[in-house]
Design an enzyme around this catalytic site. Structure first.
Site, PDB file in Angstrom:
ATOM      1  N   SER A 110       1.634  28.416   9.412  1.00 56.27           N
ATOM      2  CA  SER A 110       0.874  28.595  10.248  1.00 56.27           C
ATOM      3  C   SER A 110       2.193  27.530  10.765  1.00 56.27           C
ATOM      4  CB  SER A 110      -0.433  26.960  10.025  1.00 56.27           C
ATOM      5  OG  SER A 110       0.603  26.030   9.136  1.00 56.27           O
ATOM      6  N   LYS A 125       4.419  19.001  14.339  1.00 55.82           N
ATOM      7  CA  LYS A 125       3.545  19.917  14.053  1.00 55.82           C
ATOM      8  C   LYS A 125       2.502  19.145  14.414  1.00 55.82           C
ATOM      9  CE  LYS A 125       1.485  23.061  10.761  1.00 55.82           C
ATOM     10  NZ  LYS A 125       1.337  23.815   9.371  1.00 55.82           N
ATOM     11  N   SER A 155       2.688  27.485   4.287  1.00 55.79           N
ATOM     12  CA  SER A 155       2.905  27.490   5.622  1.00 55.79           C
ATOM     13  C   SER A 155       3.869  26.606   6.163  1.00 55.79           C
ATOM     14  CB  SER A 155       1.369  26.400   6.151  1.00 55.79           C
ATOM     15  OG  SER A 155       0.381  27.217   6.460  1.00 55.79           O
TER      16      SER A 155
END
Length: 494
Positions: free
Chosen positions: A153, A77, A177
């Site tokens: 996210s 990520k 997220s």
């Protein structure tokens, strides 16, 4: 160049690592398989925004650490999980040229586990949204339906794993997220207990301890095995603690026993919940009862709106600090043109909230944590939908033209105090959390919480069910998750 492994997508990370260990496949073959898959599928999804192919190819040919995931390719990520010498944009144009000086502790532990980094996945700016549509890199799409969001996210990571680019990708969860993208993309997503996994070296607490790091996976055993590899005390971690001797991978082989499970389908902030989400919870409650558990409808003993306000206030403060932290990166004070409009407005509000008000909202976290610990003296598990709505369409949650103009005016005139006085915070809580009102509680209380992909919409999109346990009781979640995975084998659905 090494050949690829044709059966690559048939295996989870644990299965691929076992093949490498038995010398039935070489890490180089797995790297080539992942690269082929990314290059074939990513143009339609926009999940991967930075590639490390040559580094991965070179590393695959070296003597890799004898870790549990030796030779397994993963994606990382694009925020917090810094790789020394690589870009880390955090989804913001302000960071588009930023190079991480060192590996984060999280990345160091993944290296020790033997994983190979293929690239970075897309995130909304500064991981602020439950959708992944940053202006810098463009939107990521859901592999189940390209018109829909994969959530956020960790949306890029979720889309990459769900589409078979990699079996596992890193993720973080400060308000849902990990769990929201898991729910939207048909994946297993655990948010561990606060302090269970490392957040350093730049943070001792990330988002005041609300944000915790882990991975997104297709199987329960991958999540458990990666938690075994990642957990452990971190010297710089504000909430780090000593681990028990138990292996989480061993927990999934144990029976969960007869659990006491409370469930609710009511939004904690009083907003609507989609009938498909309600039906999935009711159906799952019946399934749990048939498996021998004691199931009862019961709401969590907390003020959901107060939780929402405390969560949003933390957002304000974190964005105000983030904009200040941009100054050494930019070599000057940040301006409205350096970030997206929503980010700037949140930072403006953060500069307006008093220190006393910020501390008072942190006290709400502690009140909720105590209430939930007491709740879990009666109930082992709390079940809710992961989200209140199916995934939104790409662009659906983009501010309307009038809202954009208003944000520009407010931002340029610095009218933060006027916005707070107008009652905007309560409106912002409802608007921003109405689709995903269930996940923030565990972030503020520090509890472990998991989204399990056993629900489905009427038009065959995945829906997640959220299971939350008392602090440090990931063992209970893993046992129950393994039981449900056996009863409803979701990984067969692609």
């Amino acid at each position: 160049m090494s050949k690829s492994f044709k059966e690559y997508t048939y295996y989870d990370a644990t299965g691929l690592a076992d093949l490498v260990r038995k010398k039935k496949v070489h890490p180089s073959e797995l790297v080539e398989s992942a690269i082929e898959r990314i290059e074939s599928i990513n143009p339609g999804l926009n999940a991967v925004i930075n590639r490390f192919y040559e580094e991965a190819r070179k590393t695959a040919k070296t003597k890799l650490p004898e870790g549990p995931f030796r030779g397994v390719p993963i994606l990382v990520k694009d925020i917090v999980h810094s790789i020394g010498g690589a870009r880390l944009t955090s989804g913001s144009k302000a960071f588009r040229n930023y190079i991480s000086p060192v590996d984060s502790e999280f990345i160091k532990r993944l290296r020790s586990a033997g994983t190979l980094f293929l690239g970075q996945t897309n995130v909304p700016e500064f991981a602020l949204m439950g959708i992944t549509e940053p202006k810098l890199h463009g939107p990521t799409r859901n592999p189940w339906n390209l018109e829909r969001t994969p959530g956020g996210s960790s949306g890029g990571s979720a889309a990459a794993v769900a589409s078979g680019m990699v079996p596992v990708a890193t993720a973080s969860d400060g308000g849902g997220s990990i769990r929201i993208p898991a729910a939207y993309c048909g994946l297993f997503g655990l948010k561990p207990t606060r302090g269970r996994t490392p957040v350093g070296p730049y943070f001792g607490r990330f988002w005041q301890g609300a944000s915790v790091d882990h991975v997104l996976s297709r199987t329960v055993r991958d999540s458990a095995a990666f938690l075994d590899a990642l957990c452990g005390i971190e010297s710089s971690g504000a909430f780090s603690f000593e681990e028990s001797k138990t292996s989480y991978l061993s927990e999934i082989k144990k029976s969960p026993g007869k659990l006491r499970i409370a469930f609710s389908t009511q939004s904690p902030i009083g907003t609507p919940v989609h009938p498909d989400c309600v039906e999935s919870v009711v159906h799952t409650a019946k399934l749990l009862h048939s498996l021998g558990h004691k199931v009862e409808e019961k709401d969590a003993p907390v003020d959901g709106k107060a939780i929402g306000r405390a969560f949003i206030t933390m957002y304000f403060g974190e964005m105000a600090a983030q904009l200040k932290n941009l100054e050494p990166i930019l070599g000057r004070k940040a301006t409205m043109s350096d970030v997206e409009s929503v980010t700037w407005i949140l930072g403006l509000l953060g500069r307006t909230v008093s220190a006393g008000e910020f501390v008072r909202t942190l006290q709400e976290w502690d009140k909720a944590a105590l209430a939930m610990e007491t709740f879990h003296e009666t109930y082992d598990i709390y079940l809710t939908p992961t989200t209140a709505m199916p995934p939104a369409k790409i662009g659906e949650l983009e501010p309307k033209l009038g809202e954009k103009i208003a944000m520009q005016v407010v931002g340029r005139l610095g009218l933060g105090r006027m916005l707070l006085a107008s009652g905007l915070v309560d409106e912002l809580v409802e608007k921003s959390l109405s689709r995903t009102p269930f996940t923030q509680l565990a972030n503020l209380t520090g509890q472990p919480s998991v989204s399990i992909p056993i629900g489905q919409t009427s038009d065959q999109l995945p829906l997640g069910l959220q299971f939350t346990a008392a602090k440090r009781r990931e063992d209970v979640l893993f046992r129950l998750s393994a039981q449900l995975e056996k009863a409803v084998p979701w990984s067969k659905h692609k």
